[in-house]
Design an enzyme around this catalytic site. Structure first.
Site, PDB file in Angstrom:
ATOM      1  N   ASP A  15      15.598  57.147  46.024  1.00  0.00           N
ATOM      2  CA  ASP A  15      15.530  58.574  46.256  1.00  0.00           C
ATOM      3  C   ASP A  15      14.551  59.173  44.966  1.00  0.00           C
ATOM      4  OD1 ASP A  15      16.218  60.995  47.168  1.00  0.00           O
ATOM      5  OD2 ASP A  15      18.094  61.071  45.924  1.00  0.00           O
TER       6      ASP A  15
ATOM      7  N   HIS B 216      16.905  60.898  38.396  1.00  0.00           N
ATOM      8  CA  HIS B 216      16.024  61.379  39.345  1.00  0.00           C
ATOM      9  C   HIS B 216      16.286  62.867  39.756  1.00  0.00           C
ATOM     10  CE1 HIS B 216      18.730  59.674  42.269  1.00  0.00           C
ATOM     11  NE2 HIS B 216      18.388  60.563  43.254  1.00  0.00           N
TER      12      HIS B 216
END
Length: 974
Positions: free
Chosen positions: A111, A380
């Site tokens: 991701d 993230h």
């Protein structure tokens, strides 16, 4: 405290683990992979029953539950520092090994928005056998997919090359989720549990958009759809195995619905495998890679090029997040730096002062609160600035809480060492901001967290100009005082400090009636200049000089004009201006900018038509204050630059200080849909080639690329710590204390994005509150170094770390009768043995992790089996040491050489080293027993296990370029 996490745990995360464990126990064929440890640990500590805990142990042993990556979070790869990546990985791995004896060996980095070349090296050093990524440029992915090149052996580090290479798999165009479309239904594909609802699960258990249950009537069309997708993907890979990820974000919170439907489908396809031409099985990541590895194919090698930046469509360049929420990015780095200082400070306290009165268990908990917060924000959707304001506030609160704890711990250690009962008290800046009242003697304790001797300035806010600064022995210390940038009523006191590695010094600051020992900076204010009227022909130039540079300003414009490097006598034309990219917020009008994306609708526009200038001249420092106004009569400014040039007196090592042009910027509040950049233009013929770092670990070459669409945004790159431009002889380096987007939009130019304020009406952004209406003022700092390439080469690694790890300043006050400084302190600070390494090495970690696990694997597994591992307090006898070589092979004739380090001698100030064990990066493997898979390449046709490093004899270690070596060190107990 864990508000958002509690909400997520309540809405779905706890249900994932509770129901998945239950379902795995019902069917031997079922499997599951779990990634981020933060949620798992919260479930394990707060929710799991003893029975569930037993079941987890059993499932791990059977290989049906597998932890992949195993860090606290799936960290971002673009804007994080390698130190913090290692921290969060170590934090998760330590828990897994201590609790289960489990060591992850595969990644699942699906991701993060683009992939850094540091990551494969990191995972190789941690003992991984394969690495898996997904988000790379859409056009590159299409090309690799077509040519069956989504799998390769990645040599992420040019210096470590094949020694730390790793097999890498890129997910195909369907990425990491099961396809969400079905030809016979408009629900959510293969997700029978639907979508999680916040903050409460639905009372009736019916979630939005649950897919049609598998029945006899639709079993065949379901199977056909799945098989067709598997076959489409199979054409993109070289082996007959297809990795088909079954799940997505926030899935499996109702695992019974999910598994019961999956079972029916899997069984049906396998019963009709001849007709369908495929068989399917539940698998973990390790099952998949084991199958590919056993094919024994020869793989292509990828060099150290990264996959940044990342675009998903022609107008979707994910380069905005390099700057989004600059304040969060800055605080995350300050917190990381404070943790680094706190760890070595506490480690030294434990070993140098065994009789100390501080409770070690409480101290470790204080450090752990900051380890947790710094680890968590590397997510993230954390430091990237791609979270909602509510989640951003959670990160900031957790960081503030951890920082408060560590400052408190450091203050109490100094208090304890100085036996404060007799000597007046030490308060940390947690309690006092350190503005000295005239009737009180203030003192500051300054700790240098780097393992080098450092000469630099620290700044203290004081209430009057007449000040004297004295060291422990009562000698006067060079200092300069001047009016504060921040406020009208206070002064900034700059104190020149010289402190050896991992040591502290104490300075007393005394108000002096009528006389002063600190130089007083004298201010000259220049007339505000109207840039629209300035006569380009007539220049009124004036220089600001130190031993290394002459900076010339033009009084006609109040802007910088040129910089001369006095060593080479080379003059570079040098101008700086603030510009704004105007961006669109209405999806009907065209592409938008948001937390993630940068989509400028034209070139950047200069923001100011008038510049104010004030120069503070002083013996130690000259500060140039420039204020940028929208027009010549405007009252307020949105932009300011404070440039500082330092002069170092005789007797001090001023090399780093002298070569540093320090700039602090004040930017904001911006207008809506503006992205603010500082553009520096020079006459260097750079051919528009830019260099930026990957995670403060290695440099990447960034040639300017022209695209059909979105060329400006697609030429933005992350600068985590370093960026530079150069011509054949001269280099201009920028060093940063937080991440920024950076680009070279013209020959000889470098521009840094400093701030963004956006609003848009994209439904997804509005629903998730991702509109980045950030009205803050940001105050980033950048250090500039200009000079011959060879000279900048010797300076930039140490300077970058000196900016990252500035000294920690703590405050105290001595009241009237206690003005004599304690004798005890002199012994401790002046005569303590410092810890120092050569300038091409960095002492990356010196800490007491507190893990209770045995470093003998067989013993650790045995103690877990008999349930012993839970007992006992944290282990304070094991010290974690990491040493990193800062240079690449061939980068510098001297600094790129291998370095021999005698660990016993390095650490003698802490005590007598009894034993050293070399470990994998996160500490869970003995390097002598770590055998990673060796994938066949044309370079190395024979398949062999890869062993990483030669082991040390007699505590002497040779550290080669770019190596990060990790050790457990044990001292003789006193």
């Amino acid at each position: 405290f864990f508000f958002f996490f509690q909400e997520s745990m309540h809405a779905y995360a706890a249900n994932v683990y509770t129901t998945v464990i239950e379902e795995l126990m019902k069917g031997k064929q079922r499997k599951f992979i779990a990634v981020e440890q933060e949620f798992f640990r919260l479930w394990w500590d707060m929710v799991a029953t003893d029975t569930q805990k037993q079941q987890v142990h059993q499932l791990l042993q059977e290989g049906r539950l597998e932890f992949v990556i195993g860090g606290q979070v799936m960290h971002d790869e673009a804007v994080t520092l390698i130190d913090d990546q290692i921290l969060q990985l170590t934090e998760g791995h330590g828990f897994l090994y201590e609790t289960f004896g489990f060591r992850p060996q595969f990644s699942w980095h699906v991701d993060p928005f683009g992939a850094s070349a540091t990551t494969p090296t990191l995972f190789a050093l941690a003992g991984f056998n394969a690495h898996l990524i997904s988000r790379i440029d859409y056009d590159l992915k299409a090309d690799l997919q077509k040519n069956k090149k989504l799998q390769f052996v990645w040599q992420g580090s040019p210096s470590l090359s094949e020694r730390q290479e790793i097999f890498t798999h890129i997910m195909d165009q369907y990425s990491y989720c099961t396809p969400s479309q079905l030809p016979f239904s408009n629900r959510s594909g293969f997700f029978w549990n639907g979508f999680a609802t916040f903050p409460d699960p639905p009372k009736d258990g019916v979630y939005p958009n649950m897919s049609l249950p598998v029945t006899d009537a639709n079993l065949h069309p379901y199977a056909q759809t799945m098989v067709a997708n598997i076959k489409e993907r199979a054409a993109w890979f070289r082996t007959g195995e297809v990795l088909w990820p079954w799940g997505c974000d926030k899935q499996f919170f109702n695992a019974s619905v999910q598994y019961s439907n999956m079972d029916l489908l899997v069984d049906y396809i396998n019963k009709h495998s001849v007709e369908f031409g495929v068989t399917v099985q539940y698998a973990t990541v390790s099952d998949y890679f084991q199958a590919v590895y056993s094919r024994n194919l020869t793989w292509e090698i990828r060099d150290s090029q990264d996959f940044l930046p990342y675009s998903t469509e022609p107008f979707q360049a994910w380069t905005g997040f390099y700057t989004s929420r600059s304040t969060l990015k800055g605080i995350a780095r300050r917190a990381s730096s404070l943790l680094y200082a706190g760890e070595s400070f506490f480690t030294q306290y434990v070993w140098k002062h065994p009789e100390g009165s501080i409770c070690k268990c409480k101290a470790l908990k204080q450090l752990q609160s900051l380890r947790w917060a710094v680890s968590e924000v590397q997510h993230h959707d954390g430091i990237t600035g791609t979270e909602s304001p509510k989640v951003k506030d959670m990160y900031l609160n957790n960081l503030a809480y951890g920082m408060f704890n560590v400052k408190k711990l450091m203050a109490s250690i100094i208090f304890d060492i100085n036996n404060a009962k007799k000597n007046g008290e030490v308060y940390s800046s947690v309690y006092t901001e350190g503005s000295g009242k005239p009737d009180v003697d203030l003192y500051v304790v300054v700790y240098n967290p780097l393992a080098w001797n450092i000469t630099t300035f620290v700044t203290v806010s004081v209430s009057s100009e007449a000040m004297g600064v004295y060291d422990e022995l009562g000698y006067s210390v060079p200092a300069q005082v001047q009016s504060s940038v921040e406020s009208q009523s206070t002064y900034d006191l700059y104190i020149l400090i010289a402190i050896s590695g991992l040591s502290y010094r104490k300075y007393s600051i005394k108000p002096l009636a009528g006389k002063q020992s600190a130089f007083i900076g004298s201010s000259i204010k220049y007339k505000r200049r109207d840039l629209t009227r300035s006569d380009q022909q007539s220049r009124q130039l004036f220089p600001v000089v130190n031993d290394c540079y002459q900076i010339v300003f033009d009084q006609n414009t109040n802007l910088m004009h040129s910089i001369t490097d006095r060593e080479t006598n080379q003059t570079v034309q040098f101008t700086q201006e603030f510009l704004e990219y105007h961006v669109n917020g209405d999806t009907k009008e065209g592409p938008i900018s948001d937390n993630y994306l940068f989509a400028p609708n034209a070139s950047a526009v200069p923001v100011s038509k008038a510049v104010g200038l004030e120069v503070i001249f002083g013996n130690l420092m000259t500060e140039i204050r420039q204020y940028f106004y929208s027009n010549v009569t405007a009252q307020d400014y949105i932009y300011a630059v404070y440039t500082r040039l330092y002069s170092v007196p005789e007797g001090y090592d001023g090399k780093l200080l002298c070569h540093r042009i320090e700039q602090e910027y004040s930017v904001g509040p911006l207008e809506l849909n503006r992205e603010a950049v500082l553009r520096t233009s020079t006459n260097l013929n750079t051919r528009q080639l830019l260099y930026t770092d990957n995670n403060g670990y290695q440099m990447q070459k960034r040639p300017f690329k022209v695209y059909v669409n979105n060329t400006v945004a697609r030429n933005y790159y992350p600068m985590v710590q370093t960026a530079y431009i150069e011509d054949d002889t001269t280099r201009l380096m920028l060093l940063a204390e937080r991440a920024h987007g950076v680009s070279s939009q013209g020959n000889g130019q470098i521009e840094v994005m400093l701030h963004r304020r956006l609003w848009n009406n994209l439904q997804w952004d509005v629903n998730n509150n991702l509109t980045l209406n950030d009205s803050s003022v940001v105050r980033p700092v950048i250090w500039l170094i200009l000079g011959a390439k060879a000279v900048t080469n010797t300076l930039y690694r140490t300077s970058g770390l000196a900016l990252e790890h500035r000294p920690v300043v703590m405050f105290g006050a001595l009241s009237g009768d206690k003005r004599k400084l304690p004798r005890r302190l002199q012994q401790n600070s002046v005569h303590d043995l410092p810890v120092t390494v050569p300038p091409n090495l960095h002492l990356q970690t010196l800490s007491i992790p507190g893990w209770k696990y045995s470093s003998n694997h067989a013993e650790q597994v045995r103690s877990i089996r008999v349930g012993k591992q839970k007992e006992g307090d944290a282990d304070f006898s094991r010290v974690l040491l990491r040493i990193r070589h800062l240079y690449e092979v061939g980068e510098d004739p001297v600094l790129s050489q291998p370095v021999m380090v005698d660990l016993k001698s390095l650490l003698k100030g802490l005590g007598s080293v009894m034993a050293v064990e070399e470990r994998s990066l996160t500490g869970t493997w003995d390097v002598n027993t770590l055998e990673r898979w060796k994938w066949k390449t044309a370079q190395y046709p024979s398949k062999r296990f890869l062993n990483s490093t030669e082991t040390s004899e007699d505590f002497i270690v040779t550290v080669h370029p770019k190596e990060i070596r990790t050790f457990f060190v044990y001292f003789q107990t006193q």
